[in-house]
Design an enzyme around this catalytic site. Structure first.
Site, mmCIF file in Angstrom:
data_model
loop_
_atom_site.group_PDB
_atom_site.id
_atom_site.type_symbol
_atom_site.label_atom_id
_atom_site.label_comp_id
_atom_site.label_asym_id
_atom_site.label_seq_id
_atom_site.Cartn_x
_atom_site.Cartn_y
_atom_site.Cartn_z
ATOM 1 N N GLU A 128 -17.628 27.958 -83.558
ATOM 2 C CA GLU A 128 -16.433 27.575 -82.793
ATOM 3 C C GLU A 128 -15.766 26.342 -83.402
ATOM 4 O O GLU A 128 -14.547 26.262 -83.480
ATOM 5 C CB GLU A 128 -16.812 27.302 -81.340
ATOM 6 C CG GLU A 128 -17.165 28.577 -80.583
ATOM 7 C CD GLU A 128 -17.718 28.314 -79.198
ATOM 8 O OE1 GLU A 128 -17.586 29.203 -78.359
ATOM 9 O OE2 GLU A 128 -18.276 27.234 -78.950
ATOM 10 N N THR B 214 -15.642 32.154 -77.786
ATOM 11 C CA THR B 214 -16.808 32.831 -77.194
ATOM 12 C C THR B 214 -16.998 32.353 -75.756
ATOM 13 O O THR B 214 -16.719 31.202 -75.446
ATOM 14 C CB THR B 214 -18.060 32.515 -78.036
ATOM 15 O OG1 THR B 214 -17.894 33.132 -79.320
ATOM 16 C CG2 THR B 214 -19.329 33.069 -77.400
ATOM 17 N N GLY B 215 -17.488 33.258 -74.904
ATOM 18 C CA GLY B 215 -17.761 32.891 -73.512
ATOM 19 C C GLY B 215 -16.962 33.753 -72.556
ATOM 20 O O GLY B 215 -16.162 34.596 -72.980
ATOM 21 N N ASP C 252 -17.049 23.965 -71.773
ATOM 22 C CA ASP C 252 -17.954 23.732 -70.634
ATOM 23 C C ASP C 252 -17.513 22.534 -69.807
ATOM 24 O O ASP C 252 -17.736 22.495 -68.599
ATOM 25 C CB ASP C 252 -19.382 23.521 -71.153
ATOM 26 C CG ASP C 252 -19.883 24.761 -71.875
ATOM 27 O OD1 ASP C 252 -19.952 25.822 -71.241
ATOM 28 O OD2 ASP C 252 -20.145 24.682 -73.086
ATOM 29 N N THR D 109 -14.548 33.024 -70.467
ATOM 30 C CA THR D 109 -13.095 32.818 -70.397
ATOM 31 C C THR D 109 -12.434 33.373 -71.667
ATOM 32 O O THR D 109 -11.406 34.057 -71.598
ATOM 33 C CB THR D 109 -12.770 31.320 -70.214
ATOM 34 O OG1 THR D 109 -13.687 30.764 -69.271
ATOM 35 C CG2 THR D 109 -11.346 31.132 -69.702
ATOM 36 N N GLY E 17 -22.784 28.631 -74.610
ATOM 37 C CA GLY E 17 -23.156 29.962 -75.082
ATOM 38 C C GLY E 17 -23.845 29.925 -76.439
ATOM 39 O O GLY E 17 -24.197 30.967 -76.987
HETATM 40 C C1 5RP Z 1 -19.799 28.909 -76.121
HETATM 41 C C2 5RP Z 1 -18.807 27.963 -75.559
HETATM 42 C C3 5RP Z 1 -17.955 28.458 -74.452
HETATM 43 O O1 5RP Z 1 -16.619 28.270 -74.795
HETATM 44 C C4 5RP Z 1 -18.277 27.647 -73.240
HETATM 45 O O2 5RP Z 1 -19.665 27.785 -72.978
HETATM 46 C C5 5RP Z 1 -17.470 28.106 -72.021
HETATM 47 O O3 5RP Z 1 -17.883 29.367 -71.637
HETATM 48 P P1 5RP Z 1 -17.350 30.033 -70.293
HETATM 49 O O4 5RP Z 1 -15.888 30.318 -70.494
HETATM 50 O O5 5RP Z 1 -18.191 31.263 -70.138
HETATM 51 O O6 5RP Z 1 -17.595 29.053 -69.174
HETATM 52 O O7 5RP Z 1 -18.671 26.844 -75.984
HETATM 53 O O8 5RP Z 1 -20.551 28.316 -77.138
#
Ligand code: 5RP
Length: 235
Positions: free
Chosen positions: A112, A35-36, A93, A38, A106
């Site tokens: 996850e 999720t997110g 993050d 990327t 997120g």
């Molecule tokens: C969501 C996550 C995401 O993997 C993390 O926040 C990274 O997100 P992004 O790729 O938008 O920076 O742990 O729970």
């Protein structure tokens, strides 16, 4: 204008990392979908390969990812199933030099972590800004807690000096997909993530933490100089 240029570059780096990661996915595999922003590029790129004939099944770590996967033509396994996941691809993050992670920006950290734990191989995709010498400040550590008695759980975290802040969105308490709350811990440096994870997990009311210690097989980083790959040691 400068900010816009920087943002566009970061998006390119995320996409580069995502596209490198999907090269590890083979025909017939079950793939954990993170999720997110990327992980979103991972789903989009996998969707293109599915359209070109790749046969995979996905396990989505959030409703948002499930929706994107469906729109991209990736068939999904039931979420309440016992999966055998071949490879899980997700974002992070923060990433330290030992490839310990902070995740949960997120709010999907519980699913996850369940999906990562069920996967034979875990690949983490990030842009280079996520690399830090030490986890912690300035990014808060998300901890998922049961709403029942959350204030008491928060007080116990506060007593440990971990400065919990209840996550809100648009003036409302943020709810995870499992209906829990998130307490963001404003910790300085997380010198020993493994020890902190254990300390947090024994507090009643804590469901899961955003610390992913020794859970990564491969880190793929999009940098201005190209894609870097670092091997992890799964514990
Ligand atoms: C969501 C996550 C995401 O993997 C993390 O926040 C990274 O997100 P992004 O790729 O938008 O920076 O742990 O729970």
């Amino acid at each position: 204008m400068l900010v816009e240029t920087k943002t566009a570059n970061l998006e390119d780096l995320k996409r580069m990392a995502a596209e490198a990661a999907i090269m590890y996915v083979r025909d017939g595999q079950v793939v954990g979908l993170g999720t997110g922003s990327t992980a979103r590029y991972v789903v989009l790129a996998l969707g293109e390969r599915v359209k070109a004939g790749l046969a995979i099944k996905g396990v989505a770590t959030s409703r948002e990812t499930a929706e994107l996967a469906r729109r991209s033509g990736i068939p999904l396994l039931e979420t309440e199933d016992a999966w055998a996941i071949d490879v899980d691809i997700d974002g992070a993050d923060q990433v330290d030099p030992q490839i310990n992670l902070v995740k949960g920006g997120g709010g999907a950290l519980l699913k996850e972590k369940i999906v990562a734990a069920a996967a034979r191989q875990v690949i983490i995709v990030v842009d280079h800004t996520k690399r830090v010498p030490c986890l912690g400040n300035p990014f808060p550590l998300p901890v998922e807690v049961i709403p029942f008695g959350w204030g008491s759980t928060a007080r116990q975290l506060d007593d440990l000096g971990l400065k919990p802040v209840l996550r809100e969105r648009n003036g409302q308490i943020f709810r995870t997909e499992a209906g829990h709350y998130i307490l963001d811990l404003h910790i300085g440096r997380i010198e020993n993530p493994a020890e902190l994870e254990i300390r947090l997990n024994v507090i009643p009311g804590v469901v899961e933490t955003g610390l992913f210690v020794g859970r990564t097989d491969l880190l793929i980083v999009g940098t201005p100089g190209g894609v870097e790959v670092q091997q992890g040691v799964r514990q």
